[in-house]
Design an enzyme around this catalytic site. Structure first.
Site, PDB file in Angstrom:
ATOM      1  N   LEU A  58     -11.292 -32.160  36.042  1.00 30.03           N
ATOM      2  CA  LEU A  58     -11.406 -32.916  37.280  1.00 30.03           C
ATOM      3  C   LEU A  58     -10.337 -32.479  38.272  1.00 30.03           C
ATOM      4  O   LEU A  58      -9.141 -32.522  37.963  1.00 30.03           O
ATOM      5  CB  LEU A  58     -11.272 -34.415  36.995  1.00 30.03           C
ATOM      6  CG  LEU A  58     -11.326 -35.340  38.217  1.00 30.03           C
ATOM      7  CD1 LEU A  58     -12.682 -35.244  38.897  1.00 30.03           C
ATOM      8  CD2 LEU A  58     -11.006 -36.778  37.828  1.00 30.03           C
ATOM      9  N   ASP A  59     -10.763 -32.039  39.459  1.00 32.79           N
ATOM     10  CA  ASP A  59      -9.869 -31.604  40.545  1.00 32.79           C
ATOM     11  C   ASP A  59      -8.949 -30.475  40.099  1.00 32.79           C
ATOM     12  O   ASP A  59      -7.885 -30.265  40.691  1.00 32.79           O
ATOM     13  CB  ASP A  59      -9.033 -32.780  41.071  1.00 32.79           C
ATOM     14  CG  ASP A  59      -9.888 -33.891  41.644  1.00 32.79           C
ATOM     15  OD1 ASP A  59     -10.976 -33.578  42.162  1.00 32.79           O
ATOM     16  OD2 ASP A  59      -9.477 -35.059  41.575  1.00 32.79           O
ATOM     17  N   GLY A  60      -9.355 -29.732  39.072  1.00 30.95           N
ATOM     18  CA  GLY A  60      -8.486 -28.692  38.531  1.00 30.95           C
ATOM     19  C   GLY A  60      -9.004 -27.284  38.693  1.00 30.95           C
ATOM     20  O   GLY A  60      -8.443 -26.346  38.122  1.00 30.95           O
TER      21      GLY A  60
END
Length: 290
Positions: A233-235
């Protein structure tokens, strides 16, 4: 208009003579190189190259360039992609209820700033249907219930295949894409196909309500990050980031208002870089040849 060009992106193990090898392949076929960018990463042991040349006078027809580049990549044990500057890939935009990124992308597409076609807009809410219709895109409302996400994503994949979509833009789509969706649409390699805009200067304030948390922390800068989507996530690998100053008198609403501008700018820059084939991914990093 300038004459069309071909663009070769190559990632391969680093070794001596690669610049000569790649540029020599173009020039030996009569190509006039207009841009050549290279990056060697000694830590990763990789060499990244983007070479762009004029098609006029090139010794190979378009349909023969990709097979020939494939043979070159096999010899160098690398990954490659060939694209053409006059090609406008079909793009799908995923949205929820916020319209600022959608409007910006569609407007810039209409004015010719973004070389793409947008045949499809998908949303988990019906609110933005009129905007998509105004700009000539098919709007599909696909609700995403907590217990029905696999069915919703199966419908997404069906629509993407139907419209031969090559790039998905998450323009404030407030849902997390599953691993299964990403494996089906965007198998892991050096050339990703899903771009997301996140409303914080990653890696700070990942997840929900980043502006509220930034205001609580008293930051003096907020930002937005456009990145490729990964299972983390968001990485995913970062493409572009934009920032704006925060004053001590600003409230959360001011941060949200300022943040919308950074979101629009970061996203459109990332999409343009992707469309011009100026981004290459290796591991968790990107090389941006701008």
């Amino acid at each position: 208009m300038s004459s069309p060009t071909a663009i070769l992106q190559m990632i391969c193990p680093d070794q001596p003579g690669l610049v000569r090898e790649l540029s020599g392949w173009v020039t030996s076929n009569g190509g006039n190189i207009v841009h050549a960018d290279h990056h060697s990463d000694p830590t990763a042991g990789l060499f990244l190259s983007r070479i762009e040349w004029e098609l006029e006078g090139f010794g190979l027809p378009r349909e023969a360039i990709c097979p020939t580049a494939h043979a070159l990549a096999e010899r160098l044990h690398g990954e490659y992609k060939v694209n053409f500057s006059d090609y406008r890939p079909p793009v799908a935009i995923f949205v929820s209820k916020q319209d600022h990124c959608l409007l910006d992308l569609l407007w810039r597409k209409r004015t010719g700033e973004l070389p793409m076609e947008v045949p499809l807009v998908i949303s988990n809410h019906p609110d933005l249907g009129p905007i998509a219709t105004e700009f000539g895109a098919r709007f599909e409302h696909v609700p995403v219930d907590p217990d029905g996400k696999p069915e919703a994503e199966a419908r997404h994949l069906e629509l993407l295949a139907q419209h031969k979509i090559e790039l998905v833009i998450l323009a404030k789509y407030m849902q997390v894409l599953s691993k299964e969706f990403l494996v089906a649409f965007d198998p892991p390699d050096a050339f990703h196909k899903v771009i997301n805009i996140h409303h914080s200067f990653l890696p700070a304030f990942m997840g929900a309500q980043p502006y509220h948390r930034a205001w609580d922390r008293g930051v003096k800068l907020i930002g937005a990050t456009a990145h490729y989507v990964s299972e983390e996530l968001d990485g995913g690998p970062i493409i572009t980031q934009e920032t704006v100053p925060v004053k001590h008198r600003d409230e959360v609403g001011d941060l949200i208002r300022k943040g919308r501008d950074t979101e629009r700018l970061a996203l459109v820059k990332a999409v343009l870089l992707h469309l011009k084939r100026q981004v290459m991914v290796y591991g968790s990093r990107t090389a941006v040849f701008d």
